[in-house]
Design an enzyme around this catalytic site. Sequence first.
Site, PDB file in Angstrom:
ATOM      1  N   ARG A 231       0.835  -1.198   0.000  1.00 48.79           N
ATOM      2  CA  ARG A 231       0.000   0.000   0.000  1.00 48.79           C
ATOM      3  C   ARG A 231       0.870   1.248   0.000  1.00 48.79           C
ATOM      4  O   ARG A 231       2.025   1.214   0.425  1.00 48.79           O
ATOM      5  CB  ARG A 231      -0.922   0.007   1.218  1.00 48.79           C
ATOM      6  CG  ARG A 231      -1.875  -1.176   1.292  1.00 48.79           C
ATOM      7  CD  ARG A 231      -2.715  -1.105   2.560  1.00 48.79           C
ATOM      8  NE  ARG A 231      -3.683  -2.199   2.640  1.00 48.79           N
ATOM      9  CZ  ARG A 231      -3.440  -3.383   3.177  1.00 48.79           C
ATOM     10  NH1 ARG A 231      -2.242  -3.630   3.707  1.00 48.79           N
ATOM     11  NH2 ARG A 231      -4.375  -4.318   3.199  1.00 48.79           N
ATOM     12  N   LYS A 256      -1.907  -2.650   8.099  1.00 47.44           N
ATOM     13  CA  LYS A 256      -3.299  -2.241   8.272  1.00 47.44           C
ATOM     14  C   LYS A 256      -4.054  -3.167   9.218  1.00 47.44           C
ATOM     15  O   LYS A 256      -4.910  -2.716   9.988  1.00 47.44           O
ATOM     16  CB  LYS A 256      -3.992  -2.206   6.913  1.00 47.44           C
ATOM     17  CG  LYS A 256      -5.402  -1.656   6.945  1.00 47.44           C
ATOM     18  CD  LYS A 256      -5.980  -1.569   5.555  1.00 47.44           C
ATOM     19  CE  LYS A 256      -7.397  -1.008   5.579  1.00 47.44           C
ATOM     20  NZ  LYS A 256      -7.977  -0.907   4.213  1.00 47.44           N
ATOM     21  N   HIS A 335      -3.610 -10.602   3.511  1.00 41.72           N
ATOM     22  CA  HIS A 335      -5.054 -10.850   3.541  1.00 41.72           C
ATOM     23  C   HIS A 335      -5.361 -12.017   4.469  1.00 41.72           C
ATOM     24  O   HIS A 335      -4.673 -13.039   4.441  1.00 41.72           O
ATOM     25  CB  HIS A 335      -5.565 -11.192   2.133  1.00 41.72           C
ATOM     26  CG  HIS A 335      -6.107 -10.013   1.399  1.00 41.72           C
ATOM     27  ND1 HIS A 335      -7.360  -9.968   0.861  1.00 41.72           N
ATOM     28  CD2 HIS A 335      -5.558  -8.804   1.122  1.00 41.72           C
ATOM     29  CE1 HIS A 335      -7.563  -8.799   0.265  1.00 41.72           C
ATOM     30  NE2 HIS A 335      -6.475  -8.073   0.419  1.00 41.72           N
ATOM     31  N   TYR A 344      -8.971 -12.892  -7.972  1.00 42.22           N
ATOM     32  CA  TYR A 344      -7.715 -12.668  -8.686  1.00 42.22           C
ATOM     33  C   TYR A 344      -7.255 -13.916  -9.437  1.00 42.22           C
ATOM     34  O   TYR A 344      -6.302 -13.858 -10.215  1.00 42.22           O
ATOM     35  CB  TYR A 344      -6.622 -12.219  -7.706  1.00 42.22           C
ATOM     36  CG  TYR A 344      -6.943 -10.909  -7.025  1.00 42.22           C
ATOM     37  CD1 TYR A 344      -6.780  -9.698  -7.692  1.00 42.22           C
ATOM     38  CD2 TYR A 344      -7.433 -10.880  -5.716  1.00 42.22           C
ATOM     39  CE1 TYR A 344      -7.072  -8.490  -7.077  1.00 42.22           C
ATOM     40  CE2 TYR A 344      -7.732  -9.674  -5.094  1.00 42.22           C
ATOM     41  CZ  TYR A 344      -7.547  -8.488  -5.781  1.00 42.22           C
ATOM     42  OH  TYR A 344      -7.853  -7.298  -5.169  1.00 42.22           O
TER      43      TYR A 344
END
Length: 357
Positions: A231, A256, A335, A344
């Site tokens: 990110r 995150k 994730h 994906y």
Amino acid sequence: MEQRLAGLAKLQDCPDLPSFARVHSPEIPHKLLPMASIQRSGSKWRVQVYVQGRRDSKSFRTKQEASAWALEREAELGGSKLPDRTFAEAMRHYERDVASHRKGSRWELTRLKVFAELPVAKRKLASLGPDDFIAWRDGRLGQVKPATVAREMNLMAAVLKHARRELRWIRGNPLADVTTPAKPKGRRRRISAAEEKALTLALGQRGKLQADTPTHRVGLAFLFALETAMRSGEICALTWDCVFLSSRYVTLPKTKNGEARDVPLSSRAVEILKALPRGDGPVFGLGDQVRDVLFRKARDATAHRDVHFHDTRAEAIFRLSKKFDVLELARVIGHRDLNSLLIYYQSTASELAAKLG
């Protein structure tokens, strides 16, 4: 009530009374009777209460004020009486106890200040009901997108949950029966080869990698994001002590989701890092806001104004999905929900059949 307070104060004036006084409340079962300790502290009286595993304390000018507070606070903690607090007060407690300790809390803190000015914030918690929040939600939907309203409602719900579970200021959550606006599907935009080339050139990367200007370094950050799926905030916060070129990975101490993560580096990613000058500060020498302004300026000079910097993450994940299985990919990009990664993996039936032999 006045007679009870007078009696308690009279007892506490007795010289033989120990340093604590048992406060009897008919609303609280005998086995859960709390203990209130009232002691002189300098020129004031300090009172401490302990009810069902929860403690609170406060200082007062007189012993009678301390006794009155003890009775009321014990009733509140014991659940026999709800405190007369406003939604704004609950927000302040949430800001102090929860939001201010979170990574990336800037949005929450900003929104809480805005919420504090709303008419609903001045209302007593006990008087709030679903209709109050339905009216706010419907009015807000006329101003911003549903996704923004949903995010703000989640923050309000978190404040009310804190008021119910930790502060014991309410018994139910008035937002529980209010429907949250449906969120649109997350943006997963691919970046085409033509767009990548045009943006790279606009950011000053022509041939040999350059790192002389902030715009050059934004170009390197753009290319690095496409290689790693990191990110923007993670890239801008990266420091040299977390870079291990010989082993070809970087460490992100805090991400995150609150956990550390190691990100493997492709040969191209290593090349990008080697183009940057070493120093004591961030690797790319950029703040997230500066990166955003310079990227938008360069992008708007091209014909590809629909590309966002964070589109690099989705594009990078698509590319990495060709190299890693879903468990490896989840580890690389951080994730937790494997189902969210299945989009994906878009191999056709024919491509999968070819793998079978």
